[in-house]
Design a protein around this motif. Structure first.
Motif, PDB file in Angstrom:
ATOM      1  N   LEU A 193       0.828  -1.207   0.000  1.00 40.65           N
ATOM      2  CA  LEU A 193       0.000   0.000   0.000  1.00 40.65           C
ATOM      3  C   LEU A 193       0.863   1.257   0.000  1.00 40.65           C
ATOM      4  O   LEU A 193       0.555   2.240  -0.673  1.00 40.65           O
ATOM      5  N   LEU A 194       1.957   1.187   0.750  1.00 37.63           N
ATOM      6  CA  LEU A 194       2.869   2.333   0.787  1.00 37.63           C
ATOM      7  C   LEU A 194       3.437   2.604  -0.601  1.00 37.63           C
ATOM      8  O   LEU A 194       3.533   3.750  -1.048  1.00 37.63           O
ATOM      9  N   ALA A 195       3.782   1.513  -1.289  1.00 37.40           N
ATOM     10  CA  ALA A 195       4.282   1.654  -2.654  1.00 37.40           C
ATOM     11  C   ALA A 195       3.228   2.313  -3.532  1.00 37.40           C
ATOM     12  O   ALA A 195       3.535   3.202  -4.326  1.00 37.40           O
ATOM     13  N   GLY A 196       1.983   1.881  -3.348  1.00 37.30           N
ATOM     14  CA  GLY A 196       0.901   2.481  -4.116  1.00 37.30           C
ATOM     15  C   GLY A 196       0.739   3.954  -3.793  1.00 37.30           C
ATOM     16  O   GLY A 196       0.544   4.782  -4.678  1.00 37.30           O
TER      17      GLY A 196
ATOM     18  N   ALA B 111       3.077  -5.268  -8.231  1.00 27.44           N
ATOM     19  CA  ALA B 111       1.694  -4.983  -7.867  1.00 27.44           C
ATOM     20  C   ALA B 111       1.052  -3.973  -8.810  1.00 27.44           C
ATOM     21  O   ALA B 111      -0.102  -4.100  -9.182  1.00 27.44           O
ATOM     22  N   VAL B 112       1.825  -2.976  -9.194  1.00 31.35           N
ATOM     23  CA  VAL B 112       1.244  -1.910  -9.993  1.00 31.35           C
ATOM     24  C   VAL B 112       0.982  -2.381 -11.420  1.00 31.35           C
ATOM     25  O   VAL B 112      -0.014  -2.028 -12.034  1.00 31.35           O
ATOM     26  N   LYS B 113       1.866  -3.242 -11.916  1.00 31.65           N
ATOM     27  CA  LYS B 113       1.733  -3.658 -13.312  1.00 31.65           C
ATOM     28  C   LYS B 113       0.715  -4.760 -13.507  1.00 31.65           C
ATOM     29  O   LYS B 113       0.290  -5.029 -14.601  1.00 31.65           O
ATOM     30  N   SER B 114       0.366  -5.472 -12.436  1.00 30.02           N
ATOM     31  CA  SER B 114      -0.550  -6.611 -12.601  1.00 30.02           C
ATOM     32  C   SER B 114      -1.962  -6.117 -12.896  1.00 30.02           C
ATOM     33  O   SER B 114      -2.338  -5.039 -12.523  1.00 30.02           O
TER      34      SER B 114
END
Lengths: 311, 277
Positions: free
Chosen positions: A194-197, B274-277
């Motif tokens: 979540l932090l990365a997001g 996570a972002v690319k999925s």
């Protein structure tokens, strides 16, 4: 020399000038095989083998040959009250861990995204549960929950709130006590994701919204959450699966007790397979678990698409 | 950003609550590990041991084959990490550079492999390894760990490959280097930090793993540390708390050190994943 090699190169390229990449793909096989063969032999193969086993009466250490018995295992499963009880506990556990985990992790991620002084310490501490072997996490919390020498009861005694409850052995407290450990153990991954997001959300948008006089909640709803949503959904889906399949934590904490109150499906299947040797039956359990996970995921993905309309 | 003093104070209170929640079990583990048997027997436990002692560590080593266990865990984790990285790097490169059916299938498998309960894989795997005479052997366990760490290794490595400019590889190809040559002499050196991070992650995963080790290893001298740790908890669930805490604390140290080293990289890997999925 230069001219010669240049013509030679262009000569070899002419036949497939349209698609220069094509010939490379065939040659790439030898780069893929070293990883592909173990995957096929030790992962995909056993998976198919496992599905096949579910339709047999395979048992460990039996001399008689294994026979096909069709859907008999599944019929037996349907009437196995203990299995459905463990299944219910598994779903309760998966949701009961994933939801608080997400909310707590979201809070922590939002805090860690601020310029707070304790941030480095918090980041370091937040990693500990992640780095620890699950077995150690289980042992550690057994020490915390210990009725006499545990810190939980001692703190409660100091506060005058009870005297020496055995949390992990109490019929009513075992599952909640184990759920807390599950939340604790899985929080870091969720927080980090979540932090990365959060760090991907454009800061200018926040500032623009703040200048426009949007309050914290409004800023969260209109700026933060839309940017965070893909990450949040992905990590929640994974958490649901991981939690539904968890084993080591509960094995160490309660071994499924007291009276099966914390017997997750994986514990049940493990006992069935490796204590009672019922390979076929346990494989059938695995199949049912896969089916349920697929349904869970499907529901989740539909929700994701449905939720996408509003934004 | 402007935040009011009240809100800021609230944030600090919340953060402190998190720190306590996350930190106290670990502090309690350490505290228990250094307490004398007599202090562990008293009803009112304290945070700080009155007479700190290493007796629990000594007793832990007397009770269980800990040196064996540490060595086994180390061999399994190192073996798994090295093999996984060596075979995953070329495949990750193909996945990142070529949009072939294979690359897409591999990416799909990475996701799907996360969903299958191990019990569906462990029974057939048990039978396969038994036929290969690899039950109760570290080699069999290493094989399992390699395959288990491949999905994430491929995912992480493919991300690192994408970060290397393809032009460099094209230049090497123009100079006449083959694919393997290009990969080894041009791409791999640039990938080195990513490869190390991936290997360390595979190491921690294997070091911490319990389920497969529990099923596949029978002889006490061949078992890995997590399995041996559970022997400290007796059949009735009664444990000798001091040695249990001491051994558990020891088992955490390698993972904590490794994690401290690669924390940022994993976060980065997860982020892209996570972002690319």
């Amino acid at each position: 020399m230069t001219w010669a090699s240049a013509t030679r190169r262009s000569a070899t390229q002419t036949p497939d000038a349209g698609g220069r990449r094509r010939p490379v793909d065939h040659g790439a096989w030898f780069l893929v095989l070293p990883a592909l063969i173990p995957i096929l032999v030790l992962s995909v193969g056993p998976l198919l083998y496992g599905i096949a086993l579910a339709f047999t009466d395979a048992q460990s250490g039996r001399s008689a040959p294994t026979r096909w018995i069709g859907a008999l295992n599944f019929q037996d499963l349907l009437h196995d009250a203990l299995f459905w009880e463990s299944f219910r506990i598994g779903l309760l556990w998966a949701v009961g861990v994933t939801v608080p985990q997400f909310l707590l992790a979201l809070g922590l991620a939002l805090l860690l995204n601020q310029d707070l002084r304790l941030r480095p310490l918090a980041r370091a501490l937040a990693i500990i549960p992640w780095a620890m072997p699950e077995v150690v996490v289980g042992i550690m919390w057994r020490l915390v929950y210990n009725p006499d020498a545990g810190i939980l009861n001692e703190t409660l005694r100091d506060l005058g709130l009870g005297d020496g409850h055995d949390w992990l052995s109490g019929l009513g407290t075992a599952l909640p006590a184990v759920l807390v450990v599950g939340v604790w153990a899985g929080m870091p991954q969720t927080t980090v994701a979540l932090l990365a997001g959060l760090q991907n959300t454009p800061r200018e948008l926040h500032e623009a919204a703040a200048v426009d006089g949007a309050g914290a909640w409004r800023r969260f709803r209109t700026v933060t959450w839309p940017a965070l949503r893909p990450v949040a959904l992905a990590i929640t889906a994974l958490n649901l699966i991981w939690n539904f399949n968890s084993f080591a934590l509960v094995y160490v904490l309660t071994n499924g007790g007291p009276g099966g109150r914390t017997r997750l499906p994986m514990l049940f299947a493990y006992e069935e397979a490796f204590r009672y040797g019922q390979f076929g039956y346990a494989a059938a359990m695995g199949c049912v678990m896969v089916a349920v996970i697929s349904v869970l995921l499907a529901v989740f993905l539909v929700g994701r698409i449905g939720g996408g309309d509003e934004s | 950003m402007r935040t009011s003093t009240g809100a800021r104070a609230g944030q600090y209170v919340a953060l402190l609550a998190y720190l306590v929640f996350l930190g106290f079990p670990f502090l309690w583990l350490i505290s228990t590990a250094f307490k004398s048997p007599r202090e562990l027997g008293t009803l009112h436990p304290t945070w700080i041991p009155r007479h700190p002692t290493f007796a629990n560590f000594r007793q832990a080593f007397d009770e269980q084959p800990l040196p064996h266990a540490v060595l086994n865990s180390l061999l399994a984790a190192l073996g798994a990490a090295l093999i996984a990285v060596v075979i995953a790097t070329p495949m990750a490169w193909v996945m990142a550079r070529r949009r072939t059916l294979l690359a897409r299938a591999a990416t799909g498998w990475v996701v799907v492999s996360q969903a299958f309960p191990f019990v569906l894989v462990i029974i057939p795997l048990f039978l396969v390894l038994k036929n290969l005479r690899l039950i109760d052997s570290l080699a069999g366990l290493v094989l399992v760990y390699v395959v288990r760490s491949l999905p994430f290794a491929l995912w992480m490595l493919a991300g690192y490959v994408r970060a290397v400019p393809a032009e460099l590889e094209e230049a090497a190809a123009v100079d006449g280097a083959g694919k393997l040559r290009t990969l080894v002499s041009v791409t791999a050196p640039l990938l080195a930090p990513g490869i190390v991070a991936t290997a360390l992650f595979a190491f921690v995963t294997a070091w911490n793993e319990f389920f497969f080790a529990l099923v596949l290893l029978k002889t006490p001298e061949k078992q890995t540390l997590p399995v041996v740790l559970t022997h400290f908890i007796g059949a009735e669930g009664v444990a000798d708390l001091g040695p249990l805490a001491a051994a558990a604390f020891l088992a955490t140290l390698p993972s904590l050190v490794v994690f401290a080293l690669i924390q940022r990289r994993i976060t980065g890997g997860m982020l892209t994943g996570a972002v690319k999925s």
